[in-house]
Design a protein around this motif. Structure first.
Motif, mmCIF file in Angstrom:
data_model
loop_
_atom_site.group_PDB
_atom_site.id
_atom_site.type_symbol
_atom_site.label_atom_id
_atom_site.label_comp_id
_atom_site.label_asym_id
_atom_site.label_seq_id
_atom_site.Cartn_x
_atom_site.Cartn_y
_atom_site.Cartn_z
ATOM 1 N N GLU A 1 0.846 -1.194 0.000
ATOM 2 C CA GLU A 1 0.000 0.000 0.000
ATOM 3 C C GLU A 1 0.885 1.249 0.000
ATOM 4 O O GLU A 1 2.087 1.171 0.254
ATOM 5 C CB GLU A 1 -0.897 0.019 1.241
ATOM 6 N N LEU B 1 0.963 4.452 2.164
ATOM 7 C CA LEU B 1 0.405 5.067 3.363
ATOM 8 C C LEU B 1 1.045 6.437 3.522
ATOM 9 O O LEU B 1 2.266 6.550 3.565
ATOM 10 C CB LEU B 1 0.712 4.199 4.592
ATOM 11 N N ASP C 1 -3.181 5.254 -0.644
ATOM 12 C CA ASP C 1 -4.306 4.368 -0.377
ATOM 13 C C ASP C 1 -4.940 4.714 0.962
ATOM 14 O O ASP C 1 -6.143 4.688 1.126
ATOM 15 C CB ASP C 1 -3.832 2.908 -0.349
ATOM 16 N N ARG C 2 -4.062 4.986 1.942
ATOM 17 C CA ARG C 2 -4.559 5.355 3.259
ATOM 18 C C ARG C 2 -3.750 6.531 3.767
ATOM 19 O O ARG C 2 -2.613 6.735 3.359
ATOM 20 C CB ARG C 2 -4.410 4.175 4.238
ATOM 21 N N GLU D 1 -7.193 8.242 10.821
ATOM 22 C CA GLU D 1 -6.603 7.286 9.900
ATOM 23 C C GLU D 1 -7.703 6.795 8.982
ATOM 24 O O GLU D 1 -8.833 6.599 9.413
ATOM 25 C CB GLU D 1 -5.997 6.116 10.684
ATOM 26 N N GLY D 2 -7.397 6.615 7.720
ATOM 27 C CA GLY D 2 -8.426 6.101 6.815
ATOM 28 C C GLY D 2 -8.093 6.436 5.377
ATOM 29 O O GLY D 2 -6.969 6.840 5.061
ATOM 30 N N THR D 3 -9.076 6.252 4.516
ATOM 31 C CA THR D 3 -8.866 6.598 3.118
ATOM 32 C C THR D 3 -8.776 8.118 2.999
ATOM 33 O O THR D 3 -9.229 8.847 3.892
ATOM 34 C CB THR D 3 -10.036 6.101 2.255
ATOM 35 N N GLU E 1 -12.077 9.790 3.759
ATOM 36 C CA GLU E 1 -12.471 9.782 5.170
ATOM 37 C C GLU E 1 -11.711 10.845 5.950
ATOM 38 O O GLU E 1 -12.270 11.581 6.751
ATOM 39 C CB GLU E 1 -12.190 8.406 5.787
#
Lengths: 287, 347
Positions: free
Chosen positions: A47, A49, A241-242, A254-256, A259
């Motif tokens: 991912e 991040l 991605d996050r 924390e999140g997409t 969000e």
């Protein structure tokens, strides 16, 4: 769009989506000043991040904890290499590098008097096995090893489009190119996780676009996990991605990207009061 | 102009001498070294041998200070370890001279690594002071451990013999010394095109980044001290066998400073720079001496102050050099090569 790489840049044995790095309740303080208080964070294989937050939020401190430059007073940082879990807090920086955790720095920390090629080859250090005596003689296996790694490094040069400067001393290069070389040096470690500390700071929009493209290439073509600190929200929201948000040493969200963008705590941290965050809007371009 | 040279393999691209011009220059230099002793007088042969010994010592110091960035003021002490080990092993144990040279280099490497331990915590000037302590401790031990070294008395070393030939005559020693210069230089340039050498330079340029790239700082710093001291010990051992006499006065702090000056004037982090610096610093006093001797005939009234004039000139030349070409003779030589390489399109 594969370029026909002869070598893979990724040394992780995990499947995409598996938990690769688990930061558990990490506390770090310098004297009486608390830099990180109880950070929990997970990084998953393959991912991107992003870690964001205002200046002094503890983003770089967290990265330094992962790469072993700072030792947290409490907590664990567990790294899964596909066979066993290692607590990074107990290891020294060069041992952590051996596990496949590579990074770049906020202020470029290249080996200034080496050429671009030598910088990249220095990045391969952990993979080179020849003994001291055979290196002093430079015959047979030692020479073959150097040539094999030269081929590997040429792949990275190709990926980052720095062919024309491979024999230049990095101290003489422009800032944007130095950032690119530093990314290349980290890639030369065949990283399982790539930690990038503000890879686009101080760049113009064209250079940022290039850098974003390189990061996406590395992530998509080679599946390298990327942890990224960046201040340019356009880029962050576009490529990650996050997103994890830090403020005053604590993780507040924390999140997409979507969000996080609508999280009131994040808006407060950045603007101090309730405002619409980031004028770019959803999916804004990053230039 | 150098053009039209295309490397089609990484092997040829990574060679030490990549162009025909470079290969020819090296061949000419080696030819000169091979032919020189047949035309040289005894005095110039002595100087050539001194240059060779100094070159090996300077390459050793350059590995540590020029390439790895660990300033060392312990050069004289480490040379003393090499010289005394070679001498004592020959005198007390009766070992052959060639074995004594190998043992001396290894012992010096171990001593160097021992005194390199503070380098993990200390950098720059602080480390310089720590190595200064090494210098003083070693010399103190040499002058006070009478049972082992004979104290301040000179240690007399028997002539090194090989198949009934005395090696330490000027002509014979030339081949040994310059052969070892060749081996030392080749090993050093090889080292710096592998990961060991790159680790050393990485530590000099950016030690935190080096550690994060997986370079074990402690191990590589100690290794730099050991390797450097190995060659410094070698040059010390050569002094012992060449002079047939070992005294502590030859290895004082002056020597440490002289060698630092050599590598700074010659060029830090460069093997050819070590050769240039060693040549320059060995020949300059000799030239000044000869000049002084011939001037004495012309101006007999300044005979008494001649040594001071020589010293001052020595210092002046060094200062001028540092001001005019801070990167050393190596840079000067590169500029000359560039001039001819680019000629006639020098823009």
């Amino acid at each position: 769009m594969l370029r026909g790489f002869r070598h893979t840049l990724n040394s992780s044995r995990l499947q995409p989506g598996e938990t690769q790095l688990r930061i558990e309740n990490v506390h770090l303080s310098f004297g009486g000043v608390a830099a990180l208080t109880g950070i929990n964070l997970e990084v998953r294989q393959s991912e991107i991040l992003a870690i964001i937050g205002p200046n002094g939020a503890g983003k770089t401190s967290l990265l330094n904890c992962i790469s072993g430059l700072y030792k947290p007073q409490r907590g664990r940082i567990m790294f899964n290499d596909g066979q066993e879990e290692h607590d990074l807090i107990k290891l020294r920086p060069h041992q952590i590098a051996r596990l496949g955790i590579a990074r770049s720095f906020q202020n470029i920390e290249l080996f200034r008097h080496m050429t671009v090629l030598d910088n990249l080859l220095a990045g391969c250090h952990v993979h080179m096995k020849s003994g001291l005596l055979s290196c002093l003689i430079y015959w047979g296996p030692a020479q073959r090893e150097q040539i094999a790694f030269r081929e590997f490094v040429e792949d990275i040069i190709d990926l980052l489009e720095i062919e024309s400067i491979r024999d230049k001393k990095v101290g003489t290069l422009a800032y944007g190119l130095q950032k690119r070389v530093e990314l290349g040096r980290a890639l030369a470690m065949k990283p399982a996780i790539l930690l990038l500390d503000e890879p686009m700071a101080g760049m113009n929009s064209e250079e940022k676009e290039d850098m974003a493209r390189f990061i996406l290439d590395i992530n998509e073509e080679h599946g390298v996990t990327i942890v990224l600190i960046e201040h340019d929200m356009g880029v962050v929201m576009d490529i990650s991605d996050r997103v994890a948000v830090l403020n005053f040493g604590q993780k507040i969200a924390e999140g997409t990207p979507d969000e996080v963008r609508s999280n009131p705590l994040v808006i407060q941290a950045y603007l101090g009061e309730e405002h619409a965050l980031f004028p770019f809007g959803a999916g804004g371009s990053h230039d | 102009m150098v053009s039209g040279i295309f490397h089609t393999s990484y092997e040829s691209d990574m060679a030490l001498r990549r162009t025909p011009a470079q290969k020819i220059r090296l061949a000419l230099f080696i030819l000169f070294i091979l032919v020189f002793p047949f035309f040289a007088s005894r005095y110039t042969l002595t100087l050539a041998n001194q240059v060779a010994i100094a070159t090996i010592g300077a390459i050793g110091l350059n590995i540590l200070t020029g390439y790895t960035g660990q300033i060392s003021l312990g050069q004289g002490g480490f040379m003393a370890v090499g010289a005394y080990t070679a001498g004592l092993v020959t005198v007390r144990l009766g070992l052959p001279w060639w074995l004594s040279i190998i043992i001396a280099s290894l012992v010096t490497a171990a001593v160097g690594a021992l005194f390199g331990i503070p380098s993990l915590r200390l950098k720059g000037l602080y480390l310089a002071i720590a190595t200064l302590a090494a210098q003083e401790i070693i010399l103190w031990v040499v002058t006070h451990w009478k049972a082992l070294t004979g104290g301040v008395e000179a240690l007399v070393v028997p002539d090194p013999m090989l198949f009934g030939i005395r090696i330490n005559s000027d002509f014979n020693f030339y081949w040994l010394a310059w052969g070892l210069v060749g081996i030392t230089a080749l090993m050093t340039v090889n080292l710096f095109r592998t990961h060991y050498g790159r680790a050393f330079i990485a530590i000099r340029d950016q030690d935190i980044a080096a550690e994060v790239m997986g370079i074990n700082l402690f191990r590589y710093k100690l290794l730099a001290f050991a390797l450097s001291s190995f060659f410094v010990g070698l040059s010390g051992a050569l002094i012992a066998h060449y002079r047939s006499i070992v005294t502590w006065e030859r290895f004082t702090i002056d020597v440490s400073v002289l060698y630092l000056a050599m590598i700074i004037i010659g060029g830090l982090g460069s093997v050819s720079g070590s050769l240039f610096g060693a040549t320059f610093m060995t020949l300059l006093p000799a030239v000044l001496n000869n000049l002084g001797r011939s001037l004495r005939g012309v101006f007999p009234q300044i005979t008494s102050i001649m040594p001071f004039i020589q010293q001052a000139t020595f210092g002046l030349v060094i200062i001028l050099f540092l001001i005019l070409e801070p990167e050393g003779i190596k840079k000067l030589w590169e500029d000359i090569k560039d001039y001819f390489r680019l000629w006639p399109f020098s823009y």
